[in-house]
Scaffold this active site. Structure first.
Site, PDB file in Angstrom:
ATOM      1  N   ASP A 103     -10.009  10.704   7.367  1.00 34.32           N
ATOM      2  CA  ASP A 103      -9.774  10.051   6.080  1.00 34.32           C
ATOM      3  C   ASP A 103     -10.432   8.668   6.046  1.00 34.32           C
ATOM      4  O   ASP A 103      -9.787   7.663   5.747  1.00 34.32           O
ATOM      5  CB  ASP A 103      -8.275   9.934   5.804  1.00 34.32           C
ATOM      6  CG  ASP A 103      -7.980   9.664   4.325  1.00 34.32           C
ATOM      7  OD1 ASP A 103      -8.852   9.957   3.480  1.00 34.32           O
ATOM      8  OD2 ASP A 103      -6.881   9.163   4.025  1.00 34.32           O
ATOM      9  N   GLY A 110       0.823  -1.197   0.000  1.00 40.30           N
ATOM     10  CA  GLY A 110       0.000   0.000   0.000  1.00 40.30           C
ATOM     11  C   GLY A 110       0.858   1.247   0.000  1.00 40.30           C
ATOM     12  O   GLY A 110       2.056   1.205   0.285  1.00 40.30           O
ATOM     13  N   SER A 111       0.227   2.363  -0.342  1.00 39.40           N
ATOM     14  CA  SER A 111       0.948   3.629  -0.334  1.00 39.40           C
ATOM     15  C   SER A 111      -0.044   4.751  -0.169  1.00 39.40           C
ATOM     16  O   SER A 111      -1.235   4.612  -0.456  1.00 39.40           O
ATOM     17  CB  SER A 111       1.751   3.806  -1.626  1.00 39.40           C
ATOM     18  OG  SER A 111       0.889   3.879  -2.743  1.00 39.40           O
TER      19      SER A 111
END
Length: 831
Positions: free
Chosen positions: A648, A532-533
């Protein structure tokens, strides 16, 4: 004739001493004189009990439980129903060779080696006879027929019609149906009430029963069951008066018992020949309202399909021999003050206590019968109260009133809350985090401990003992200042090259474990597997030295703000324990790089499962994910000492285990807010497609901003598609998103709003479900989602209210049309 007298006298004596040796059929006598002995083998050979009441209603005999090895008890039995009403040796079952003996000193049970197992207490005068009365009372009398001892004064788990049960006494449950030994449930009569208790925690009271009648508030003296009810009396004898009663149907024989499952039953029989008892009363009436019905921290719930109660474990817990225990191997439950001193010392030395929030949706029955330890206090005060008491295993906290309910010594089961129940308190379980210092820690300490004695020997020869004391004191002061400066540097988000080295080798109390860079590099195989990033870093899969799978996040160097975000994440997540929040296991500082080590979730993110090409996510699993995510946000908003806004919420940040347990991740964008005065954020953060309108208008960010993002995620879970396909790629502000398989420019929230107005909910469901979900189920989630999307933050529900709606405790909200019209014109523009 004279020559026959001695023989006759001897035969008579033998009959008195061994009555069964002369008869093959049972000999029913209701009294026995001293110097009588028998055992179970003799009774089996002669087909009967050795003592019976006059009308053969009760018998005194051995009861054999058919287990291996057999458990044998000396008991009084109600003949027609075969109900055991009293047992002498319930603590110590015996073998077939054990003897019951009556002497002038009393009644006794001895084993085959003549060791005493049980006996009556010392008596005031010699025994003349042992009687079994028609009431079932076993009585020792003297030569004047005065009672010296009676079984009714020593009840076990049962009382019967006519038996007086005095205040201060307790009936104690048996361990199981075939094990009569005393267990942990009790029925206790005090001066005020009759109560069911488990380790002193009350879970039922007669005075609160809707079928009882109270006539006086005077002190209770005793309890008695007669032909038509259970009565509590004040006074004694002819001066007694009714305090309260529980009405029953009229019967010849009534038996009240606390069962091994913790429930109080009253049963009756209207005929001496009736072998069946009719149950008159069962309390608590509901299975789940027994304190420990599912074991320690077990979860009692109702299976909706067949309406049968069953036991399971909460998320994050697994079944064990006593109930449920944490799945996470790095934490354990404390033993409390009941543990041995060595256990407590080991716990104190090798672990750090913290608290795990269990979420909402369930209740603890003992709280309904106990006064709070504190009222009107903050959560931190309640936590401190528990932390300062070794017997405290956790606590319940009610935010509305600031009430604190500690749970001491034993933590029982929780149960599923009903739809009409008031808002339950939040539960916090004390857990012990097993300390795992890095290899450098042990080495550094060892070197320091070994260095000083050598120096001490030199100084003894030079300057004597006084100089050693001075040097030792200076060394301790230097170490204390060094450690304090390291803690301050870490808490303020500052370090230099020297403190960086210290963080790599020293475990700081209250913070997650620190790892060396070499450990991180080896665990990730030189950062070879990226999973992931995002805008704040890249995530790699890793395996630590102990074979534990982890996710390691490398924080990008974003200047001063990047450091602040790192320390914010480190301090916040390191102190949070919730079954639906990802667990931070440790950190690493290496030059300008910073790493966070998280538990690994092997199913990846919701984004991958929901929008990927794998098997379709079934509706029941989607509901489980929705509820877990809602509980996580509820905890962040109202379960922490300081309010946390995630900022988020999106499918990429909702991680899943193999069993689809939800773990919300990525607190790099979180901000701490005070419970009473929520500070406002004005910096644009988060991911397009999930941003609330207030981000754009700069009107300030509150916890209702997360509610909006959650509503957007709900609609994606319903449809199985991105809300807006045009934003499926590269839509993050500081975050990247995966691609979507969706085609077409439809803005799904606007479509959902239109379908809601036309009540065409079924058309919104993921077509891959192929009708395996009803319109009513879709309506529930869509309506909750639309309520979360109201343009005015104040109109959105709190996350606690969202959880309550999902669990059916409060009605589903009605979306406000004027507060949602912006979706039609706004479209995908802002999102």
């Amino acid at each position: 004739m004279k020559s026959l007298c001695p023989c006759f006298f001897l035969a008579l004596c033998l009959l008195l001493i061994f009555p069964f040796s002369a008869f093959s059929d049972p000999l029913h006598v209701h009294s026995i004189t001293p110097f009588f002995t028998t055992n179970n083998l003799q009774l089996l050979d002669n087909n009967g009990a050795f003592l019976s009441s006059i009308n053969h209603t009760f018998e005194a005999s051995f009861v054999t439980q058919s287990v291996q090895p057999p458990r044998i008890y000396f008991s009084v039995i109600h003949v027609s129903t075969q109900s055991v009403i009293w047992t002498a040796n319930r603590n110590t079952p015996v073998s077939n060779s054990a003897n019951v003996t009556l002497t002038i000193d009393g009644l006794a049970i001895t084993d085959e080696s003549k060791e005493l197992i049980w006996s009556t207490p010392p008596l005031s005068s010699p025994v003349s006879a042992l009687l079994l009365l028609e009431t079932g009372n076993l009585v020792l009398v003297d030569e004047n027929n005065v009672s010296l001892w009676q079984s009714f004064d020593y009840p076990t788990d049962t009382i019967v019609t006519g038996q007086r049960f005095p205040a201060g006494k307790s009936l104690v449950s048996a361990a199981s149906a075939d094990d009569f030994s005393p267990a942990n449930y009790s029925l206790t009569l005090n001066g005020e009430d009759l109560a069911l208790q488990w380790f002193g925690q009350t879970y039922w009271r007669l005075s609160m029963d809707t079928h009882s009648f109270k006539f006086s508030n005077k002190p209770v003296s005793y309890m008695e069951i007669n032909s038509d009810g259970l009565y509590l009396y004040g006074g004694s004898g002819n001066d007694s008066f009714v305090i309260s009663k529980l009405r029953l149907s009229s019967s010849n024989f009534t038996i009240a018992r606390i069962g091994y499952g913790g429930r109080f039953t009253i049963s009756s029989s209207n005929s001496t020949e009736n072998v069946n008892l009719t149950q008159e009363l069962l309390r608590p009436s509901k299975f789940c309202l027994v304190s420990n019905i599912c074991g320690e921290l077990g979860f009692c719930t109702l299976k909706q399909i067949n309406k049968i109660n069953y036991c399971t474990c909460l998320e994050g817990f697994q079944k064990d021999s006593t109930g449920c225990s944490p799945i996470e191997k790095s934490i354990s439950l404390p033993t409390g003050c009941n543990g041995s001193s060595s256990d407590r010392e080991l716990e104190s030395a090798s672990s750090v206590a913290s608290y795990m929030n269990l979420g909402t949706g369930f209740q603890y029955i003992a709280n309904d019968f106990a006064m709070p330890a504190k009222r009107g206090v903050d959560l931190s005060v309640c936590q401190d109260l528990c932390s300062q008491n070794c017997s405290c295993l956790g606590f319940f906290y009610r935010y509305s009133s600031g009430s604190c309910y500690p749970v001491e010594n034993h933590f029982g089961s929780v149960y599923e809350i009903g739809t009409t129940e008031p808002e339950p308190p939040s539960a916090y379980i004390k857990v012990l985090e097993k300390s795992s210092p890095s290899p450098g820690t042990a080495t550094a300490i060892t070197n320091k401990k070994h260095g000083f004695p050598v120096i001490g020997i030199v100084f003894i020869s030079l300057s004597g003992f006084g100089l050693i004391v001075i040097i030792t004191a200076l060394a301790i002061l230097w170490l204390h200042r060094k450690r304090t400066s390291e803690k301050v540097a870490l808490s303020l988000g500052r370090w230099d090259s020297s403190s960086s080295t210290a963080f790599g080798t020293t475990s700081i109390p209250g913070l997650p474990s620190s790892f060396k860079y070499e450990e991180i590099e080896k665990a990730t195989d030189d950062f070879s597997t990226q999973i992931g990033s995002g805008g704040f870093g890249t995530v790699y899969k890793g395996t630590m030295a102990d074979e534990t799978k982890v996710a390691i996040k490398k924080i990008k160097n974003l200047g001063v703000r990047g450091k602040e975000e790192f320390f914010t994440e480190l301090r916040i997540i390191g102190s949070i324990h919730h079954v639906n929040l990802v667990r931070l296991k440790g950190f690493c500082v290496h030059r300008s790089s910073r790493f966070l080590v998280y538990e690994f979730m092997n199913r990846g993110s919701l984004e991958r499962i929901l929008f990927g090409d794998g098997p379709v996510l079934e509706w029941r699993d989607r509901c489980k994910i929705v509820l877990g995510t809602a509980r996580a946000l509820t905890y962040l908003h109202s379960g922490c000492q300081q309010k946390i806004i995630h900022c988020d919420i999106k499918p990429e940040n909702i991680l899943l285990s193999e069993s689809l347990q939800v773990k919300v991740s990525d607190f790099g964008l979180s901000k701490l807010l005070d419970h009473e005065t929520s500070k406002l954020l004005t910096t644009l953060r988060g991911t397009r497609g999930y941003l609330a309108p207030e981000w754009i208008t700069s009107s300030g960010i509150t916890d209702k901003t997360d509610v909006y993002s959650f509503g957007m995620v709900l609609l994606e879970i319903v449809s199985g598609k991105r809300n807006c396909p045009l934003l499926a790629q590269n839509t993050s502000i500081g975050t990247s998103s995966s691609s979507s398989s969706l085609e077409g420019p439809t803005f799904f929230p606007a479509l959902a709003f239109e379908m809601h107005k036309e009540r065409r909910y079924s058309e919104l469901a993921d077509p891959r479900l192929e009708g395996r979900v009803s319109g009513e189920e879709i309506e529930k989630i869509v309506r909750i989602a639309l309520c979360c999307l109201h343009i005015v933050p104040a109109l959105r529900p709190s996350m606690q209210n969202v959880v309550d709606m999902l669990e059916g405790r409060i009605p589903i909200g009605n979306p406000i049309v004027y507060a949602l019209n912006f979706l039609l014109s706004f479209g995908g523009g802002q999102t």
